[in-house]
Motif scaffolding. Sequence first.
Motif, PDB file in Angstrom:
ATOM      1  N   SER A   1       0.829  -1.206   0.000  1.00  0.00           N
ATOM      2  CA  SER A   1       0.000   0.000   0.000  1.00  0.00           C
ATOM      3  C   SER A   1       0.862   1.255   0.000  1.00  0.00           C
ATOM      4  CB  SER A   1      -0.926   0.001   1.221  1.00  0.00           C
ATOM      5  OG  SER A   1      -1.785  -1.116   1.209  1.00  0.00           O
ATOM      6  N   SER A   2       1.970   1.220   0.725  1.00  0.00           N
ATOM      7  CA  SER A   2       2.878   2.364   0.734  1.00  0.00           C
ATOM      8  C   SER A   2       3.510   2.570  -0.634  1.00  0.00           C
ATOM      9  CB  SER A   2       3.966   2.169   1.788  1.00  0.00           C
ATOM     10  OG  SER A   2       3.408   2.041   3.078  1.00  0.00           O
TER      11      SER A   2
ATOM     12  N   ILE B   1      -5.537   9.276   8.730  1.00  0.00           N
ATOM     13  CA  ILE B   1      -5.953   8.017   9.359  1.00  0.00           C
ATOM     14  C   ILE B   1      -4.967   6.902   9.022  1.00  0.00           C
ATOM     15  CG2 ILE B   1      -7.745   6.242   9.390  1.00  0.00           C
ATOM     16  CD1 ILE B   1      -9.806   8.433   8.966  1.00  0.00           C
ATOM     17  N   ALA B   2      -4.514   6.871   7.770  1.00  0.00           N
ATOM     18  CA  ALA B   2      -3.545   5.851   7.373  1.00  0.00           C
ATOM     19  C   ALA B   2      -2.229   6.022   8.118  1.00  0.00           C
ATOM     20  CB  ALA B   2      -3.310   5.929   5.865  1.00  0.00           C
ATOM     21  N   ALA B   3      -1.827   7.271   8.361  1.00  0.00           N
ATOM     22  CA  ALA B   3      -0.588   7.514   9.103  1.00  0.00           C
ATOM     23  C   ALA B   3      -0.701   7.032  10.541  1.00  0.00           C
ATOM     24  CB  ALA B   3      -0.250   9.000   9.074  1.00  0.00           C
ATOM     25  N   SER B   4      -1.865   7.217  11.151  1.00  0.00           N
ATOM     26  CA  SER B   4      -2.050   6.782  12.536  1.00  0.00           C
ATOM     27  C   SER B   4      -2.313   5.284  12.642  1.00  0.00           C
ATOM     28  CB  SER B   4      -3.216   7.543  13.168  1.00  0.00           C
ATOM     29  OG  SER B   4      -4.425   7.275  12.472  1.00  0.00           O
TER      30      SER B   4
ATOM     31  N   LEU C   1      -7.479  -1.107   8.315  1.00  0.00           N
ATOM     32  CA  LEU C   1      -7.814   0.312   8.213  1.00  0.00           C
ATOM     33  C   LEU C   1      -6.792   1.058   7.365  1.00  0.00           C
ATOM     34  CD1 LEU C   1      -9.700   2.599   9.123  1.00  0.00           C
ATOM     35  CD2 LEU C   1      -8.247   2.885  11.145  1.00  0.00           C
ATOM     36  N   PHE C   2      -5.520   0.710   7.544  1.00  0.00           N
ATOM     37  CA  PHE C   2      -4.474   1.348   6.743  1.00  0.00           C
ATOM     38  C   PHE C   2      -4.627   1.004   5.268  1.00  0.00           C
ATOM     39  CE2 PHE C   2      -0.334   0.910   4.652  1.00  0.00           C
ATOM     40  CZ  PHE C   2       0.103   2.230   4.707  1.00  0.00           C
ATOM     41  N   THR C   3      -4.941  -0.240   4.985  1.00  0.00           N
ATOM     42  CA  THR C   3      -5.103  -0.653   3.586  1.00  0.00           C
ATOM     43  C   THR C   3      -6.245   0.104   2.919  1.00  0.00           C
ATOM     44  OG1 THR C   3      -4.276  -2.869   4.137  1.00  0.00           O
ATOM     45  CG2 THR C   3      -5.488  -2.617   2.072  1.00  0.00           C
ATOM     46  N   ILE C   4      -7.343   0.273   3.641  1.00  0.00           N
ATOM     47  CA  ILE C   4      -8.502   0.960   3.069  1.00  0.00           C
ATOM     48  C   ILE C   4      -8.211   2.444   2.855  1.00  0.00           C
ATOM     49  CG2 ILE C   4     -10.896   1.640   3.489  1.00  0.00           C
ATOM     50  CD1 ILE C   4     -11.254  -0.997   5.010  1.00  0.00           C
TER      51      ILE C   4
ATOM     52  N   LEU D   1      -7.611   4.459  -0.630  1.00  0.00           N
ATOM     53  CA  LEU D   1      -8.470   5.576  -1.027  1.00  0.00           C
ATOM     54  C   LEU D   1      -7.641   6.797  -1.406  1.00  0.00           C
ATOM     55  CD1 LEU D   1     -11.287   6.874  -1.280  1.00  0.00           C
ATOM     56  CD2 LEU D   1     -11.161   7.405   1.170  1.00  0.00           C
ATOM     57  N   PHE D   2      -6.608   7.066  -0.620  1.00  0.00           N
ATOM     58  CA  PHE D   2      -5.732   8.204  -0.921  1.00  0.00           C
ATOM     59  C   PHE D   2      -5.007   7.996  -2.251  1.00  0.00           C
ATOM     60  CE2 PHE D   2      -1.600  10.292  -0.752  1.00  0.00           C
ATOM     61  CZ  PHE D   2      -1.964  11.591  -0.445  1.00  0.00           C
ATOM     62  N   ALA D   3      -4.501   6.794  -2.472  1.00  0.00           N
ATOM     63  CA  ALA D   3      -3.799   6.510  -3.728  1.00  0.00           C
ATOM     64  C   ALA D   3      -4.745   6.605  -4.918  1.00  0.00           C
ATOM     65  CB  ALA D   3      -3.167   5.124  -3.665  1.00  0.00           C
ATOM     66  N   PHE D   4      -5.981   6.136  -4.743  1.00  0.00           N
ATOM     67  CA  PHE D   4      -6.959   6.208  -5.835  1.00  0.00           C
ATOM     68  C   PHE D   4      -7.253   7.662  -6.208  1.00  0.00           C
ATOM     69  CE2 PHE D   4     -11.424   6.539  -7.190  1.00  0.00           C
ATOM     70  CZ  PHE D   4     -11.377   5.758  -8.343  1.00  0.00           C
TER      71      PHE D   4
END
Length: 300
Positions: A120-121, A254-257, A268-271, A275-278
């Motif tokens: 994901s990163s 949220i992904a950072a936390s 949660l990070f994957t979702i 979403l941010f990458a999309f």
Amino acid sequence: MFLSVILLWTALVFLTTAPSSRVMALAPQTLYARRHQQQQQLRFTTSTSTSKSTTRIPSSNYYNNRRSRNEYSSSTTTSTAKATTTTTQLASAKILPIAYTGASGILLYKAIVLKTAASSSRLVLIAISLLSLFNFSTSDNARIKSAKIAYNEKTYPSSSGKEKQRRQAAITYRFAVRVKIIGQFLGLIRMILSKSTVGFMRGGAIIMSSQLLYFFVGGGSSNHDNEGNWKPLSDKAVTSVLCIDAILVTAALIAASASVASDTTTKLFTITSGLFAFGSFIGSLEGIPQFIKAIKSRTN
């Protein structure tokens, strides 16, 4: 693999920064205008000193010739100044494409060689890399040139009326564009220097926050087209963009936390990172037509 990536980005830097034929043609024209202006001023000075040394009253032909020389000298000076300003603007506009393309290449390189990063990163790094290359390098370049034209050529200081509104809009737009560009570079630098997923996502949040700040300081209401004309965006368009950017900023935070490894936070990070990458991928796709147009204008 690494060599091919380096060669590809070197070619993109050359294409996005190479001057067009119009820019190359401006230099000799400007030099000729300057020489011609100097010759006209020298002739006018000689004629004026000669007329002052005589005691006879100048004829009407003298005043007509003097007036025509003044008008021609003024028009030549104006055209020379415009050509010089255009050349300076086009030369200074090379910096942004180089910086954005370089940042794009570094992020792509990090996505390839960083073995400790999650998939994901890597996706986030690739998305921001494409966004920087296809969107920021051309859209921000066009915005900063438009802001310069609006402030330096299209408007002038005024105390009242529509001219004051246009001048204020040009000032606001120039400030908003600078805020946006500075914020994006801060986010890109944060992502480049970071070695962890938290840093990547926080850098992405800074980038998207600069988009929000651009509209908060008046970038939508003071928007200008590529020719430097004041064309504000509608409230509906500004609201929709603000909502999308706010969602992306929230997803990045949220992904950072949630980057700490656990079953719940991993999902949660994957979702959120997905979403941010999309959203970043969509932004890069929106900039491809303008990017291709910029490449064609520089290769012709």
